[in-house]
Enzyme design. Structure first.
Site, PDB file in Angstrom:
ATOM      1  N   SER A  24     -27.522 -68.874 -17.193  1.00 54.74           N
ATOM      2  CA  SER A  24     -28.781 -68.653 -17.907  1.00 54.74           C
ATOM      3  C   SER A  24     -28.776 -67.511 -18.910  1.00 54.74           C
ATOM      4  O   SER A  24     -29.780 -67.294 -19.586  1.00 54.74           O
ATOM      5  CB  SER A  24     -29.920 -68.444 -16.906  1.00 54.74           C
ATOM      6  OG  SER A  24     -30.288 -69.671 -16.339  1.00 54.74           O
ATOM      7  N   TYR A  53     -40.353 -70.139 -13.725  1.00 54.44           N
ATOM      8  CA  TYR A  53     -39.043 -70.342 -14.357  1.00 54.44           C
ATOM      9  C   TYR A  53     -38.650 -71.813 -14.304  1.00 54.44           C
ATOM     10  O   TYR A  53     -38.563 -72.405 -13.236  1.00 54.44           O
ATOM     11  CB  TYR A  53     -38.026 -69.491 -13.610  1.00 54.44           C
ATOM     12  CG  TYR A  53     -36.737 -69.220 -14.332  1.00 54.44           C
ATOM     13  CD1 TYR A  53     -36.584 -68.065 -15.110  1.00 54.44           C
ATOM     14  CD2 TYR A  53     -35.660 -70.077 -14.212  1.00 54.44           C
ATOM     15  CE1 TYR A  53     -35.391 -67.786 -15.739  1.00 54.44           C
ATOM     16  CE2 TYR A  53     -34.460 -69.806 -14.845  1.00 54.44           C
ATOM     17  CZ  TYR A  53     -34.332 -68.666 -15.612  1.00 54.44           C
ATOM     18  OH  TYR A  53     -33.139 -68.390 -16.238  1.00 54.44           O
ATOM     19  N   SER A  54     -38.411 -72.414 -15.476  1.00 51.62           N
ATOM     20  CA  SER A  54     -38.088 -73.838 -15.540  1.00 51.62           C
ATOM     21  C   SER A  54     -37.032 -74.091 -16.602  1.00 51.62           C
ATOM     22  O   SER A  54     -37.226 -73.786 -17.784  1.00 51.62           O
ATOM     23  CB  SER A  54     -39.342 -74.658 -15.861  1.00 51.62           C
ATOM     24  OG  SER A  54     -39.010 -76.013 -16.101  1.00 51.62           O
ATOM     25  N   ASN A  55     -35.909 -74.667 -16.193  1.00 54.44           N
ATOM     26  CA  ASN A  55     -34.847 -74.996 -17.140  1.00 54.44           C
ATOM     27  C   ASN A  55     -35.298 -75.989 -18.196  1.00 54.44           C
ATOM     28  O   ASN A  55     -34.767 -76.009 -19.310  1.00 54.44           O
ATOM     29  CB  ASN A  55     -33.635 -75.542 -16.380  1.00 54.44           C
ATOM     30  CG  ASN A  55     -32.937 -74.481 -15.551  1.00 54.44           C
ATOM     31  OD1 ASN A  55     -32.640 -73.395 -16.034  1.00 54.44           O
ATOM     32  ND2 ASN A  55     -32.691 -74.787 -14.290  1.00 54.44           N
TER      33      ASN A  55
END
Length: 403
Positions: free
Chosen positions: A99, A205-207
């Site tokens: 990330s 939090y999100s990809n």
């Protein structure tokens, strides 16, 4: 994958500790002492050697650290490059940076904002109409993780219950680690699960946010994400060790090995080398190969004002109160006597972790990478955040010495 090596499963029920067998395995392969290169600084840094060695003492198989501050540059490594070998990790080896790429992608998007190609508070749907996104979702919300979009690698639904995503953890991921994904496939899977919350109502939090941000870059520029990364960041800064891997599964050049350990159907424990993995699973959200030198150069240049206008850099470093996350980076207060830092750590699904910290002026940075024998409990990754904090406090906190 997430902001640290344990992000994927940090809120999924799991066993609390590493098995004794794993501890014994790790104890048998780690090497004492730190190989430190202090040519630039011309002096030893015992506090940094100790903080680096602490990762190995906690069970990580290998670690490499680079510090740039007023005393010069210090580079050290500890542990082993590979199980069964006495060779230490390369001091500037390649690694899956996970990330950390989110900060790169956010920078690309904000450069387009600076050029007038997109607006920070305009609907993403204006540029990517094919996904039928809620028009309340803005570009800012993608970069800030406030869009409410479900995380395609697994996340919480509106009722607070965990909803599984595309396999990104454990044996199921291990068996599918070479599978190729298209970014559109990842986004559509996330949308099929429905939103976690209304746009702008929360932060999680999100990809998915960053895969969409990557697609936004491609749509606005008419060029591939990898090409824009080279054109706007990698070539201007001379980041020769950094690459967007696409569907390539091998780490190029010298590197340390990560592992996954599991129990097969017969009850026997097996350890698999996972140095090869397909990071198309995390397109725009965790698909980066880099080095500690390149992460230092990038983060120093960004925070030093070389990549964005000051107004947009300020936006980037203005944290949302829930997570302390701005636009592509966290803002962290390390405590009394410590200078404020900005950071983004990362990890692909298993076996690798990366560190990237900077002072607000970019003159002081800590970058690093770790490898370990991963398993269902994430093994020593449970100690990653504490060890990272202990390391960076040696650099950013006045009067701090290794205790």
């Amino acid at each position: 994958m997430g902001e640290s090596p344990h992000t994927v499963t940090s809120r999924i029920p799991r066993r609390a500790a590493v098995t004794m067998v794993t501890a014994a395995l790790l104890a048998g392969v780690t090497a004492p002492g730190v190989a430190a290169d202090t040519r630039a600084a011309g002096q030893d840094r015992p506090e940094l050697r100790k903080a680096t060695q602490a990762f190995v003492d906690a069970g990580f198989t290998g670690v490499q650290v680079r510090v740039n501050d007023e005393r010069g540059e210090w580079v050290g490594s500890a542990g082993v490059r590979k199980l069964g070998s006495a060779a230490k990790p390369p001091a500037d080896g390649r690694f899956w940076a996970g990330s950390n790429v989110k900060t790169f992608v956010a920078t690309l998007v904000l450069q387009l904002v600076a050029e007038g190609g997109i607006g920070l508070d305009t609907p993403v749907a204006d540029h990517l109409p094919e996904f039928g996104l809620d028009r309340r979702i803005t570009v800012r919300m993608l970069l800030q993780h406030t869009s409410g979009l479900f995380n395609y690698t697994g996340g919480f639904g509106p009722d607070g219950k965990w909803v599984p995503g595309i396999p990104a953890a454990g044996k199921e991921w291990l068996d599918n680690r070479f599978r190729s994904y298209r970014p559109e496939e990842l986004v559509r899977f996330a949308l099929s699960k429905g939103p976690a919350f209304a746009p702008g109502a929360n932060q999680d939090y999100s990809n998915t946010n960053y895969t969409l941000a990557m697609l936004l870059v491609e749509k606005v520029t008419g060029r591939s994400y990898a090409e824009e990364m080279k054109r706007r960041i990698l070539r201007p800064l001379g980041l020769t060790g950094t690459v967007v891997p696409g569907h390539r599964t091998r780490l190029p050049g010298p590197h340390s090995h990560g592992y996954y350990r599991y129990q097969d159907a017969t009850g026997r424990w097996k350890v698999v080398d996972i140095s090869r993995q397909n990071l198309s699973l995390l397109a725009g959200a965790g698909d980066l190969v880099s080095t500690t030198r390149d992460l230092h150069r990038f983060f120093s240049a960004l925070n030093g004002g070389r990549l964005l206008p000051s107004k947009l850099l300020t936006e980037m470093r203005t944290p949302h109160p829930k997570m302390g996350y701005g636009l592509g980076m966290f803002v962290q207060n390390l405590g009394p006597g410590c200078a404020p830092v900005v950071r983004h750590n990362g990890s692909p699904p298993h076996g690798y972790g990366a560190l990237m910290y900077s002072s607000l002026d970019g003159r002081k940075t800590v970058t690093g990478a770790v490898t370990w024998v991963d398993e269902a409990t994430r093994g020593p990754a449970k100690d990653f955040e504490k060890l990272a904090d202990d390391l960076v406090k040696q650099v950013f906190c006045e009067g701090r010495t290794a205790g």
